[in-house]
Design a protein around this motif. Sequence first.
Motif, mmCIF file in Angstrom:
data_model
loop_
_atom_site.group_PDB
_atom_site.id
_atom_site.type_symbol
_atom_site.label_atom_id
_atom_site.label_comp_id
_atom_site.label_asym_id
_atom_site.label_seq_id
_atom_site.Cartn_x
_atom_site.Cartn_y
_atom_site.Cartn_z
ATOM 1 N N VAL A 91 -49.515 -15.867 -14.691
ATOM 2 C CA VAL A 91 -48.067 -15.856 -14.918
ATOM 3 C C VAL A 91 -47.559 -17.302 -14.999
ATOM 4 N N HIS A 117 -36.854 -19.159 -12.626
ATOM 5 C CA HIS A 117 -37.940 -18.198 -12.431
ATOM 6 C C HIS A 117 -38.650 -18.552 -11.117
ATOM 7 N N VAL A 151 -42.299 -17.369 -9.154
ATOM 8 C CA VAL A 151 -43.527 -16.579 -9.265
ATOM 9 C C VAL A 151 -44.190 -16.561 -7.888
ATOM 10 N N TYR A 176 -42.186 -11.430 -9.694
ATOM 11 C CA TYR A 176 -41.518 -12.406 -10.552
ATOM 12 C C TYR A 176 -40.011 -12.191 -10.431
#
Length: 344
Positions: free
Chosen positions: A150, A255, A257, A267
């Motif tokens: 990711v 974002h 992760v 996420y």
Amino acid sequence: MSYVRDAWYVVAWSKDLARERPFAISVMNEPIVVWRSQSGALAAFEDRCIHRLAPLSLGRCEGERLRCMYHGFLYDRAGHVIDIPGENRIPSKMRLRTYPVTERHGWVWIWMGASDAADEGLIPPVIGTDDPEYVLGTGQLDYAAGARLVNENLLDLSHVRFLHAGSIPMSAMWPQEAPEFTRNERSVRTEWWLRNTLCGGSGESPGTRCDFYSCSDFYVPGILIVKDKLFAVGAANSPGPTDADLARPFTVVNHAVTPLSDRRTRYFYSTGPHRDYGDGMERKRDILLEIAERAFAEDRAMIEGQQGIIDSLPRRRFNPTSNDRGVLLFNEIVEKLTDAQTTQ
Ligand code: FES
Ligand SMILES: [Fe+2]
């Protein structure tokens, strides 16, 4: 799998962590219970009672304490056992592992390294949902894939032109100019320009042209802040914008992760415009969020497929190109930090 332990990981949205409702998550394969006491104070423990390893996330908050609801061991916020029903004596070594936990930018963060090394100055400068200058929408999803894949997806945005051809409006123009990469101590910056393009949706009169600039800062352990800004035509030919120029970006995407386990990743994301660029910001936020949701579903399908192939062909190696420069720089930072960290 190697993870940076000396770092802050996002485990929840602040708004989702209600008082007296213990919340279970795992980070790097470690089961953790995060809970907000009656007074609102946060605590994070390993999610296993020291008696017979029952999950404390099935426990009950009692004011500032948490009780295991199997046989009733009671813990204070520092993880000490302070009551064992039917016992008069409590050995002082009866204590749970606790994790430093804090709230910032609308997220709850946990430090996974040694507690005395926890430094809140290392929380990346995310644009938070509590920032009144922005109108942000939020979302989250889980991937059946490792966090590394990711992270690498977010560090190499050359995939946008292909994977997001149907979901991101400017995807075809994305890679016209090679991005510039800069390695910092705990982050990689990726910058790119789109010259002399229409300034759509920015509040400028129709037909106005601009140089579009995008700046992505990807911080350890997996926090990406993307800021897009419009400049007068010709700005792309001068030295790159400073951090001061980057104040008031047109739009932002944040974002986070979080590796739940070696094969599961959570996420979290938020996106929206700055309030200074015209009216109808709530509508713009909704459009941006819709685009992000479509794009992230495409990312998830591809990354989960990629994880399946990697698992069935474990001896195959990647063949990086110049677009992987950001990935390589980030992996160098991860390697340096994991070598130096306080716990392995
Ligand atoms: S397992 Fe928690 S009190 Fe027994
Ligand atoms: Fe993507």
